[in-house]
Design an enzyme around this catalytic site. Structure first.
Site, short mmCIF file in Angstrom:
data_model
loop_
_atom_site.label_atom_id
_atom_site.label_comp_id
_atom_site.label_asym_id
_atom_site.label_seq_id
_atom_site.Cartn_x
_atom_site.Cartn_y
_atom_site.Cartn_z
CB CYS A 172 -0.90 -0.09 1.18
SG CYS A 172 -1.98 -1.40 1.21
N1 LIG Z 1 -2.92 -6.21 1.91
C1 LIG Z 1 -3.16 -5.12 2.59
O1 LIG Z 1 -2.95 -5.03 3.60
C2 LIG Z 1 -4.14 -3.81 2.04
C3 LIG Z 1 -4.77 -3.03 2.87
C4 LIG Z 1 -5.85 -2.36 2.18
C5 LIG Z 1 -6.01 -2.15 0.84
N2 LIG Z 1 -5.21 -3.25 0.11
C6 LIG Z 1 -5.74 -3.27 -1.64
O2 LIG Z 1 -6.38 -4.36 -1.44
C7 LIG Z 1 -6.23 -4.78 -2.99
C8 LIG Z 1 -5.84 -6.22 -2.93
O3 LIG Z 1 -4.67 -6.25 -2.15
P1 LIG Z 1 -4.06 -7.83 -1.60
O4 LIG Z 1 -2.95 -7.43 -0.58
O5 LIG Z 1 -5.19 -8.57 -1.25
O6 LIG Z 1 -3.59 -8.26 -2.86
P2 LIG Z 1 -2.81 -9.88 -3.15
O7 LIG Z 1 -1.97 -9.99 -4.10
O8 LIG Z 1 -2.86 -10.70 -1.50
O9 LIG Z 1 -4.42 -10.85 -3.53
C9 LIG Z 1 -4.86 -10.35 -4.80
C10 LIG Z 1 -5.54 -11.80 -5.30
O10 LIG Z 1 -6.30 -11.38 -6.53
C11 LIG Z 1 -5.96 -12.47 -7.48
N3 LIG Z 1 -6.39 -11.80 -8.70
C12 LIG Z 1 -5.50 -11.35 -9.52
N4 LIG Z 1 -6.02 -11.08 -10.72
C13 LIG Z 1 -7.32 -11.68 -10.54
C14 LIG Z 1 -8.69 -11.45 -11.35
N5 LIG Z 1 -8.51 -10.91 -12.73
N6 LIG Z 1 -9.54 -12.09 -11.11
C15 LIG Z 1 -9.49 -12.78 -9.56
N7 LIG Z 1 -8.60 -12.54 -8.79
C16 LIG Z 1 -7.38 -12.25 -9.38
C17 LIG Z 1 -4.56 -12.89 -7.20
O11 LIG Z 1 -4.20 -14.03 -7.66
C18 LIG Z 1 -4.54 -12.79 -5.68
O12 LIG Z 1 -4.82 -14.04 -5.07
C19 LIG Z 1 -5.00 -3.86 -3.50
O13 LIG Z 1 -5.91 -2.87 -4.27
C20 LIG Z 1 -4.16 -3.24 -2.31
O14 LIG Z 1 -3.87 -1.91 -2.73
C21 LIG Z 1 -4.41 -4.06 0.50
#
Ligand SMILES: NC(=O)c1ccc[n+]([C@@H]2O[C@H](COP(=O)([O-])OP(=O)(O)OC[C@H]3O[C@@H](n4cnc5c(N)ncnc54)[C@H](O)[C@@H]3O)[C@@H](O)[C@H]2O)c1
Length: 429
Positions: free
Chosen positions: A266
């Site tokens: 993030c």
């Molecule tokens: N990790 C955090 O602490 C956090 C906190 C707040 C916001 N976010 C936001 O949340 C979002 C996701 O982050 P995350 O940390 O969960 O990412 P992540 O990489 O852990 O998980 C994302 C998942 O999405 C899947 N994916 C990719 N393309 C896809 C598609 N077309 N269809 C379905 N699944 C698909 C991936 O295989 C993966 O399993 C981002 O925008 C991030 O900025 C993350």
């Protein structure tokens, strides 16, 4: 019954099927929260390995335990069977540090052919203000579905803090903004059942901007304390002692801690989503750029301190054996994304050092896009530590035995302020 009444009734009696797209750090806790509240949940991901692991009840995230097998699929046609569709896919930056919305758009395009009246679609991925309205709404409308009447579209940013046991999905207040008042109503009906406190805002753009403000606030304040650290270092003052003292002020001060650089999915990335969008309005995001410049420079500054510490003992960095402690991006997690510890390993190797690492949360160096190390975590003991010319403390996991490390290491460079008391073998960086 109108599509809205139908949806609200199903959400209220918990028969609504919740589809969650992207089963990572954000999506998986959400799956568990809806399940424990009694909703039928279906996970979607393009990564077959995750779908298989979930079916076997196996978690792939260290701090998340599964209650049993979880139903997930790679077949997006099953979106038609869901009443709520929640998107939690990555939003990284491109090589030119511009928003890469391809994951979000690919997901939306895979879902759209299976949309039907009576569904609520929520985007949770962090993004610039306008994404939901400008990128999602037209794609839904092109299917002939009216947003606000047939399909209800909201943006509701995730506020996950992996590894933080004090705040869990249910207790973290959740911001929601809808394209229309009916969309907001549907969003509130969706999340209101599983989250203790909702924070409705007037639009999806306000919700998108709220998330960016939260992360920009962190990035800028971390940039500030990192600059203070470099100034304190030159003046011979311990910045950690100063922050601890300042933090006793009961109002008007929030403690942020300096470190070897920014990490995680993030904070190093999200602010630049706004930088990009602000250009469309002829605006320049100066605080974001400045904080980014200071924070991005931290690993190089740490390397300078490492070279100085070795030099003071008559040694060159080239040829030195260095052990990096902690390569996850923050303490007590196994998440390696944008980790400054990994960047430090790369910079050390590039200067001719021989590098190994120890991290109780990362037993084997994983496959990463930018970095390749064929290494396994070193087991820490007085005998293993003494072999290194320098121990570089990059991430302050609670599982490390800091007293043993201090007693055994020839030289420690501490980037986290773990060692408060001065010691002949400890250098702060
Ligand atoms: N990790 C955090 O602490 C956090 C906190 C707040 C916001 N976010 C936001 O949340 C979002 C996701 O982050 P995350 O940390 O969960 O990412 P992540 O990489 O852990 O998980 C994302 C998942 O999405 C899947 N994916 C990719 N393309 C896809 C598609 N077309 N269809 C379905 N699944 C698909 C991936 O295989 C993966 O399993 C981002 O925008 C991030 O900025 C993350």
């Amino acid at each position: 019954m109108t599509p809205k009444q139908d949806l609200l009734a199903k959400l209220a009696n918990r028969s609504a099927v919740i589809g969650i797209f992207g089963l990572g750090y954000v999506g998986l806790p959400l799956v568990l929260r809806f399940r424990e509240s009694g909703y039928p949940v279906l996970g979607f991901d393009i990564d077959t390995a995750k779908v298989v692991a979930l079916a076997q009840g196996r978690s792939y995230i260290e701090h998340i335990t599964l209650p049993g097998p979880i139903e997930a699929t790679t077949d997006f046609a099953r979106a038609a069977s869901c009443d709520a569709l929640i998107i939690c896919v990555p939003t990284p930056l491109s090589a030119y540090r511009e928003p890469d919305l391809s994951f979000v758009l690919n997901t939306v395009e895979a879902i759209v052919p299976h949309l039907r009246a009576g569904q609520v679609l929520s985007l949770e991925s962090t993004t610039y203000p306008g994404t939901t309205e400008e990128e999602l709404k037209p794609r839904i409308e092109a299917r002939g579905l009216a947003v606000g009447q047939d399909v209800f579209l909201v943006f509701s940013p995730e506020r996950e803090d992996p590894g933080n046991l004090e705040h869990v999905t249910r207790t973290i207040p959740k911001v929601v903004g809808g394209i229309t008042p009916a969309c907001l109503e549907a969003g509130e009906a969706l999340y209101g059942q599983v989250i203790d406190r909702l924070v409705p805002v007037s639009s999806t753009r306000a919700a998108e901007m709220t998330k960016l403000l939260e992360n920009i606030h962190r990035a800028v304040n971390i940039g500030l304390v990192n600059e203070m650290k470099m100034i304190c270092d030159r003046m011979g003052i311990d910045v950690h002692e100063v922050i601890r003292a300042a933090a006793t002020k009961p109002f008007g001060f929030v403690a942020y801690w300096p470190g070897p650089g920014l990490g995680g999915h993030c904070i190093p990335i999200d602010p630049f989503y706004l930088t990009w969008k602000a250009r469309e309005y002829g605006l320049h995001t100066r605080f974001i750029e400045l904080a980014g410049e200071i924070n991005r420079n931290m690993p190089e500054w740490v390397i300078g301190k490492v070279m100085e510490a070795l030099n003071d003992r008559g040694k060159a960095l080239r040829g030195s054996r260095i052990l990096v402690l902690g390569i996850a991006y923050k303490k007590n997690v196994d998440d390696m994304r944008e980790s400054p510890g990994v960047e430090l390993m790369g910079l050390l190797v590039r200067r001719g050092a021989s590098v190994e690492y120890a991290d109780p949360h990362v037993s084997e160096f994983p496959r990463m896009r930018k970095h390749r190390f064929d290494l396994k975590s070193v087991t820490l003991s007085p005998e293993s530590i003494v072999k290194y010319d320098l121990v570089l403390l990059a991430t302050n996991h609670d599982a490390f035995d800091y007293e043993m490390i201090r007693a055994s290491a020839k030289l420690i460079v501490d980037t986290r302020g773990v060692y408060l008391e001065p010691a002949p073998n400890v250098v702060k960086a």
